[in-house]
Design an enzyme around this catalytic site. Structure first.
Site, mmCIF file in Angstrom:
data_model
loop_
_atom_site.group_PDB
_atom_site.id
_atom_site.type_symbol
_atom_site.label_atom_id
_atom_site.label_comp_id
_atom_site.label_asym_id
_atom_site.label_seq_id
_atom_site.Cartn_x
_atom_site.Cartn_y
_atom_site.Cartn_z
ATOM 1 N N GLU A 150 -10.763 2.498 25.752
ATOM 2 C CA GLU A 150 -9.252 3.032 26.196
ATOM 3 C C GLU A 150 -8.572 3.381 25.200
ATOM 4 O O GLU A 150 -7.434 3.049 25.051
ATOM 5 C CB GLU A 150 -8.694 1.821 26.893
ATOM 6 C CG GLU A 150 -9.499 1.387 28.089
ATOM 7 C CD GLU A 150 -8.592 0.421 29.324
ATOM 8 O OE1 GLU A 150 -7.510 -0.216 28.806
ATOM 9 O OE2 GLU A 150 -9.001 0.446 30.399
ATOM 10 N N GLU B 272 -15.746 -1.013 33.835
ATOM 11 C CA GLU B 272 -15.063 -2.508 34.044
ATOM 12 C C GLU B 272 -14.462 -2.458 35.321
ATOM 13 O O GLU B 272 -13.663 -1.205 35.827
ATOM 14 C CB GLU B 272 -13.929 -2.663 32.846
ATOM 15 C CG GLU B 272 -14.101 -2.918 31.602
ATOM 16 C CD GLU B 272 -12.945 -3.115 30.580
ATOM 17 O OE1 GLU B 272 -11.887 -3.442 31.149
ATOM 18 O OE2 GLU B 272 -13.117 -2.960 29.540
#
Length: 494
Positions: A115, A262
């Site tokens: 991220e 995820e």
């Protein structure tokens, strides 16, 4: 055996355009983190064949050697700047963390950062360089065909995600995203996306229904329709994945597969997080696993697998933030399941799968006096440990004769090897494939044939203990006792 082999192929085969897998992320923010050999023992026991590490821990990679488990290793964000600015640094990282362990440790993927656009924006300009340098090091080691390189991205970089056909990436990121997508396309790698319907639901202020976030079946009139494509969406997960596909298409990239790195749901939260519950976490993750392994695909790409890693293996009690941040795990640090996944029909991805598992339950509408007599016998002469039924223990609620009898019946049935006549109890019990476990009350057949009662520290109590349910119930009639003994004896002789 042929059927079992085919089921195993679904889980252990390599990822490709028409295959699917479920993996788990392994975080380490635990006050008492299990050592690598314990972690791998849990993975093997649960038949988890894909894992993602947030680093390239040497101990974990050594423990994973010769297990066949497919491993995604990660370049941590704190190392990203150095690797993205130096080809030699990237080469050294690959040499130490990949080449020295491969092929004994089945490394299949390198995740470069995590991220980055939101967690380390100053590194975004060198992200593509980091991807290329890692790839070059793999090419030099002749591992580029075996190991994919990509970077997990947050779904927040996709703007206007619904309807999915209107989705596009934050334009300010295009100067990085375009060369990144070109890299992924040229190397045959994945677009890695973290998808969290829990947060989408929480932030929608009631616009997103809970059932839509949890993959629960929706009536046709409640499905969400993309007016531009007329595609019907029954869950947030598919909508976000398709939003990624459409966003890539808006930049003229149409053949890059999506891998969800995820996804999950917390099992506990603060007072302002009422939907972070064990039941919702179980529902989401069970449905996610089923959805992925059934190769359902998405409305835009039906039948094309979208694999996913569940966030995460363990609850992480030292993670900062709200209570929910600490409670995304499938297991606690001791390897005890937080809940038993409802996985019937989804293959053998976890040992606590209920595929082909049977249970013994009280029949609906059975006479309460007959149930009470059968419960008395099971907790007494039947030698079932009924201590979890005591007040304050995990199986006390619901405090009904039927619920307590179901627990005792099933314990006796499992103890006697699931013999059909061990689930009769004078006609008030029946065999079922529905797991009666609820909340922290886990039935014997639910967890690798070993009863595990979450949040319970009560010692095992024999039928002679003064506080056992058997001592609190009415005596069993001699006639009923003889009927059960004869039934069980017959079952054991079969």
């Amino acid at each position: 055996m042929a059927l079992l082999f085919l089921l195993l192929l679904v889980v252990v085969s390599a990822a490709s355009a028409d295959e699917a897998f479920i993996g788990v992320n392994i975080g380490t923010d635990l006050s008492d983190m299990p050592d690598p050999t314990q972690v791998v023992a849990l993975l093997k026991k649960q038949q988890i064949r894909y894992v993602r590490l947030y680093n390239a821990d040497r101990g974990m990679l050594l423990a994973l050697a010769n297990t066949g488990i497919k491993v995604a290793v990660s370049v941590p964000n704190e190392q990203l700047l150095a690797i993205g600015q130096s080809n030699s640094t990237a080469a050294n990282w690959v040499s130490q963390n990949v080449v020295s362990h491969y092929p004994a440790t089945n490394i299949t993927t390198v995740c470069v950062g995590s991220e980055v656009f939101t967690s380390l924006p100053n590194a975004a300009p060198i992200l593509v360089n980091a991807l290329r340098f890692i790839q070059s090091a793999l090419v030099a080691s002749n591992l580029d065909r075996q190991i994919k390189v990509s970077t997990p991205l947050p779904s927040s970089i996709i703007l206007d995600p619904f309807p999915p056909s209107q989705a596009f990436f934050n334009h300010s990121l295009n100067r990085v995203l375009v060369p990144m997508l070109s890299f992924l396309q040229s190397t045959g790698s994945y677009f890695m996306l973290n998808v969290y319907p829990y947060y989408d639901y929480m932030q929608s202020n009631g616009v997103i229904p809970l059932d839509y976030a949890l993959f629960k079946p929706l009536p046709a009139n409640r499905e969400v329709v993309d007016a531009n494509t007329l595609l019907h969406y029954t869950n947030v997960f598919d909508a976000m994945v398709d939003a990624a596909f459409f966003a890539m298409a808006s930049l003229n990239f149409t053949n890059i597969p999506v891998l969800v790195t995820e996804s999950g749901w917390p099992s506990k939260g603060d007072s302002h997080e009422p939907d972070a519950t064990i039941e919702n976490a179980n529902t989401y993750n069970s449905n996610l696993i089923r959805h992925v392994l059934n190769k359902t695909g998405t409305p835009k790409h039906p039948g094309i697998a979208v694999s996913a890693y569940i966030y995460e293996l363990y609850n992480e009690d030292t993670r900062p933030g709200p209570l929910s941040e600490k409670n995304w795990g499938l297991f606690d640090g001791n390897g005890v399941p937080i809940y038993i996944l409802r996985l019937t029909g989804s293959g053998s991805v976890l040992a606590n799968d209920t595929t082909n598992q049977t249970y013994c339950a009280a029949k609906d509408g059975a006479d309460s006096k007959m149930l009470q007599a059968a419960l008395d016998w099971a907790c007494g002469p039947g030698k079932v440990d009924c201590s979890p039924l005591l007040q304050g223990q995990p199986c006390y609620e619901p405090d009904t004769v039927s619920a307590h009898a179901t627990y005792a019946f099933d314990a006796y049935y499992q103890k006697n090897g699931q013999a059909p006549l061990a689930c009769d109890f004078n006609g008030v019990a029946a065999i079922t494939t529905t797991n009666p476990s609820h909340g922290s009350c886990l039935f014997l057949g639910s967890s690798d044939k070993n009863a595990t009662f979450l949040n319970s520290t009560a010692p095992a109590m024999s039928s002679k203990s003064s506080g056992s349910p058997a001592q609190q119930c009415n005596p069993v009639s001699a006639a009923y006792f003889m009927i059960v003994v004869v039934s069980i004896a017959s079952a054991l002789l079969l």
